[in-house]
Design a protein around this motif. Sequence first.
Motif, short mmCIF file in Angstrom:
data_model
loop_
_atom_site.label_atom_id
_atom_site.label_comp_id
_atom_site.label_asym_id
_atom_site.label_seq_id
_atom_site.Cartn_x
_atom_site.Cartn_y
_atom_site.Cartn_z
N LYS A 1 14.08 2.78 12.32
CA LYS A 1 14.57 4.11 12.71
C LYS A 1 14.81 4.21 14.21
N GLY A 2 15.36 3.13 14.77
CA GLY A 2 15.74 3.12 16.17
C GLY A 2 14.61 2.84 17.15
N LYS A 3 13.40 2.67 16.65
CA LYS A 3 12.25 2.45 17.52
C LYS A 3 11.75 1.02 17.43
N LEU A 4 11.26 0.48 18.55
CA LEU A 4 10.63 -0.83 18.57
C LEU A 4 9.21 -0.67 18.05
N VAL A 5 8.95 -1.30 16.89
CA VAL A 5 7.65 -1.17 16.24
C VAL A 5 6.69 -2.25 16.71
N ALA A 6 7.19 -3.48 16.88
CA ALA A 6 6.34 -4.59 17.31
C ALA A 6 7.20 -5.66 17.94
N ILE A 7 6.63 -6.42 18.87
CA ILE A 7 7.33 -7.55 19.48
C ILE A 7 6.30 -8.62 19.84
N GLY A 8 6.62 -9.88 19.57
CA GLY A 8 5.69 -10.97 19.88
C GLY A 8 5.97 -12.20 19.04
N SER A 9 4.96 -13.04 18.90
CA SER A 9 5.07 -14.28 18.13
C SER A 9 4.73 -14.01 16.67
N PRO A 10 5.55 -14.52 15.72
CA PRO A 10 5.22 -14.33 14.30
C PRO A 10 3.82 -14.80 13.95
N GLN A 11 3.42 -15.97 14.46
CA GLN A 11 2.10 -16.49 14.11
C GLN A 11 0.99 -15.62 14.69
N GLU A 12 1.19 -15.11 15.90
CA GLU A 12 0.18 -14.22 16.49
C GLU A 12 0.02 -12.97 15.66
N PHE A 13 1.13 -12.41 15.17
CA PHE A 13 1.06 -11.23 14.31
C PHE A 13 0.28 -11.52 13.04
N ILE A 14 0.56 -12.67 12.43
CA ILE A 14 -0.13 -13.03 11.19
C ILE A 14 -1.63 -13.20 11.45
N ASP A 15 -1.97 -13.84 12.58
CA ASP A 15 -3.39 -14.04 12.92
C ASP A 15 -4.11 -12.70 13.09
N LEU B 1 -3.67 -10.09 11.43
CA LEU B 1 -3.92 -9.50 10.11
C LEU B 1 -4.94 -10.28 9.30
N SER B 2 -5.43 -11.40 9.84
CA SER B 2 -6.37 -12.24 9.10
C SER B 2 -7.59 -11.44 8.64
N GLY B 3 -7.88 -11.52 7.35
CA GLY B 3 -9.04 -10.83 6.79
C GLY B 3 -8.81 -9.37 6.47
N ALA B 4 -7.56 -8.89 6.67
CA ALA B 4 -7.29 -7.46 6.46
C ALA B 4 -6.30 -7.19 5.34
N ILE B 5 -5.87 -8.23 4.62
CA ILE B 5 -4.92 -8.05 3.52
C ILE B 5 -5.61 -8.40 2.20
N TRP B 6 -5.48 -7.50 1.23
CA TRP B 6 -6.15 -7.64 -0.07
C TRP B 6 -5.14 -7.37 -1.18
N SER B 7 -5.38 -7.97 -2.33
CA SER B 7 -4.45 -7.77 -3.45
C SER B 7 -5.19 -7.64 -4.78
N ARG B 8 -4.52 -7.02 -5.73
CA ARG B 8 -4.98 -7.01 -7.12
C ARG B 8 -3.82 -6.58 -8.01
N THR B 9 -3.95 -6.88 -9.29
CA THR B 9 -2.94 -6.50 -10.26
C THR B 9 -3.42 -5.29 -11.04
N ILE B 10 -2.53 -4.31 -11.15
CA ILE B 10 -2.89 -3.07 -11.84
C ILE B 10 -1.82 -2.72 -12.87
N ASP B 11 -2.12 -1.77 -13.73
CA ASP B 11 -1.11 -1.20 -14.61
C ASP B 11 -0.17 -0.35 -13.74
N LYS B 12 1.13 -0.49 -13.96
CA LYS B 12 2.08 0.19 -13.07
C LYS B 12 1.92 1.71 -13.09
N HIS B 13 1.40 2.24 -14.20
CA HIS B 13 1.22 3.69 -14.28
C HIS B 13 0.06 4.19 -13.42
N SER B 14 -0.78 3.25 -12.95
CA SER B 14 -1.93 3.62 -12.13
C SER B 14 -1.61 3.69 -10.64
N LEU B 15 -0.36 3.38 -10.28
CA LEU B 15 0.00 3.31 -8.86
C LEU B 15 -0.29 4.60 -8.09
#
Length: 291
Positions: free
Chosen positions: A209-223, A225-239
Amino acid sequence: MNTIRIHQLTKSYANGVKALNNISMEISNGMFGLLGPNGAGKSTLMRTIAGLQLPDSGTITFNDTDVLRDTDAIKQHLGYLPQEFGVYPNISATDLLNHLAVLKGISDKHERKEQVRSVLARTNLYEQRKKSVHTYSGGMRQRFGIAQALLGNPRIIIVDEPTAGLDPEERNRFNNLLSEIGEQVIVILSTHLVEDVKNLCTRMAIINKGKLVAIGSPQEFIDQLSGAIWSRTIDKHSLPQYSEKFRIISTTLNAGKLNIHVHSPTDPGNGFTPREADLEDLYFTALLKAE
């Protein structure tokens, strides 16, 4: 070393849309990824850097030259492949490149011939040089677009959504070409495809939307987020229930089941398992923060 410095760039259109909102960044030699959804302002920024339009305010310098005051200063060093690249019908690749070389000011006939031959060979189009460009496949046409951008030995190459619509083989071939070019000059890759940035770019920026959200190294950004991303599978109606409780950054539907990724510095419980963060997680997290 070549450097583009962008400072507090702002651009609004007559319909009230603020395409660029106080954008500042610095870009040096190598592959630089400009990532964002469609309509984020990426193309507006590319056109402004290329001197094709002026901003409402802000500055752009290339190696300390103010290119908004002197648009020819950057055009002399620029190769540009826009999102929509049209070609003349019934004109061979060699003839069209020769014509474009004349327009770029390469007046010496011998030099022009050598540059046309060189860029055709570099983009793996020499064997098809006598064919009409409008008969080329999508991938060949994009490689031709890079060939014309390379005329004049530019120090800046701008490519806007270059792999959209290409099959995986052509996309890989095109990306390898960009990577090779980016070893010696500035290559700005504007795209909404996270994978292209991950595979090619040492530095990146995310615009929304016209704004700079982030700038830097892709690997630094990924690092980060380390330990802060979680996943699971759910029924789509539970979203809706999960959306109320957790910070969902992305969803993937598979065989009626929904896999969700959430951002949480601590274990969110509720059956979530940790996953290794990737650039796509960073992208969606950054867009969510910008909302």
